[in-house]
Design a protein around this motif. Structure first.
Motif, PDB file in Angstrom:
ATOM      1  N   VAL A   8     -17.802  11.227   7.639  1.00 37.03           N
ATOM      2  CA  VAL A   8     -17.360  12.402   8.393  1.00 37.03           C
ATOM      3  C   VAL A   8     -18.572  13.219   8.831  1.00 37.03           C
ATOM      4  N   VAL A   9     -19.540  13.380   7.943  1.00 34.66           N
ATOM      5  CA  VAL A   9     -20.764  14.112   8.283  1.00 34.66           C
ATOM      6  C   VAL A   9     -21.507  13.378   9.402  1.00 34.66           C
ATOM      7  N   MET A  55     -14.788  21.234  11.252  1.00 35.27           N
ATOM      8  CA  MET A  55     -14.734  21.689  12.637  1.00 35.27           C
ATOM      9  C   MET A  55     -16.136  22.052  13.084  1.00 35.27           C
ATOM     10  N   VAL A  56     -16.552  21.527  14.236  1.00 35.00           N
ATOM     11  CA  VAL A  56     -17.838  21.880  14.835  1.00 35.00           C
ATOM     12  C   VAL A  56     -17.556  22.475  16.203  1.00 35.00           C
ATOM     13  N   THR A  86     -14.143  12.223  22.034  1.00 36.38           N
ATOM     14  CA  THR A  86     -12.727  11.858  21.962  1.00 36.38           C
ATOM     15  C   THR A  86     -12.509  10.727  20.961  1.00 36.38           C
ATOM     16  N   ALA A  87     -13.427   9.766  20.931  1.00 37.71           N
ATOM     17  CA  ALA A  87     -13.297   8.623  20.029  1.00 37.71           C
ATOM     18  C   ALA A  87     -13.523   9.004  18.570  1.00 37.71           C
ATOM     19  N   LEU A  88     -14.448   9.908  18.314  1.00 39.39           N
ATOM     20  CA  LEU A  88     -14.815  10.232  16.942  1.00 39.39           C
ATOM     21  C   LEU A  88     -14.014  11.377  16.331  1.00 39.39           C
ATOM     22  N   ALA A  89     -13.535  12.280  17.158  1.00 40.76           N
ATOM     23  CA  ALA A  89     -12.858  13.471  16.650  1.00 40.76           C
ATOM     24  C   ALA A  89     -11.346  13.266  16.586  1.00 40.76           C
ATOM     25  N   ASP A  90     -10.720  13.960  15.641  1.00 39.44           N
ATOM     26  CA  ASP A  90      -9.256  13.963  15.574  1.00 39.44           C
ATOM     27  C   ASP A  90      -8.686  14.744  16.750  1.00 39.44           C
ATOM     28  N   GLY A 109     -11.809  14.642  10.917  1.00 42.04           N
ATOM     29  CA  GLY A 109     -11.028  14.614   9.687  1.00 42.04           C
ATOM     30  C   GLY A 109     -11.517  13.581   8.699  1.00 42.04           C
ATOM     31  N   ALA A 110     -11.248  13.857   7.460  1.00 44.77           N
ATOM     32  CA  ALA A 110     -11.573  12.920   6.385  1.00 44.77           C
ATOM     33  C   ALA A 110     -10.439  11.908   6.257  1.00 44.77           C
ATOM     34  N   GLY A 111     -10.745  10.762   5.720  1.00 37.54           N
ATOM     35  CA  GLY A 111      -9.720   9.777   5.426  1.00 37.54           C
ATOM     36  C   GLY A 111      -9.414   8.810   6.553  1.00 37.54           C
TER      37      GLY A 111
END
Length: 136
Positions: A8-9, A55-56, A86-90, A109-111
């Protein structure tokens, strides 16, 4: 960040890098009354939301166009940043203020299984999932 999975980081660092690059390339710097005649800033922030997602966000002074994902040609040197986000973020979006500032934010998001990357990253009209199916 303590307790946040490394994947996630890693995604957040890439997303933040894309947001900062876009702000520096397309946005105007933030200005305040005391900045008269001086260069302004771009502001970056990150926090955990109420659901434990990272959230960034990056805020700049706005630009001539609204941030929207592009459809670059295969040989284009740019235009993929918001598609990567778009691909990496929820989720991601744009928040405007009455003073002309624009904040582009993303939630990571995690998980989420990290090995889904080949099915999430792509350019419209070009599928990347099939060539990578045999690698799993």
């Amino acid at each position: 960040m303590s307790g946040v999975p490394e994947t996630v980081v890693d995604d957040a660092v890439l997303v933040l890098s894309e947001l900062l690059s876009n702000a520096c390339r397309h946005g105007r710097p933030l200005r305040s009354a005391e900045d008269e005649g001086e260069d302004g800033d771009v502001r970056a922030a990150w926090r955990m939301d109420e659901r434990g997602r990272l959230m960034v966000e990056v805020t700049d002074g706005g630009g001539p166009t609204r941030p929207l994902p592009a459809t670059p040609s295969v040989t284009a040197r740019g235009g993929r940043g918001l598609n990567i986000i778009t691909a990496l973020a929820d989720d991601w979006g744009v928040r405007d203020t009455s003073g002309g500032e624009v904040t582009v934010w993303a939630v990571i998001g995690a998980g989420r299984p990290h090995d889904e990357l080949s099915t999430r990253v792509g350019v419209p009209g070009i599928g990347f999932a099939a060539p990578f199916d045999g690698l799993r």
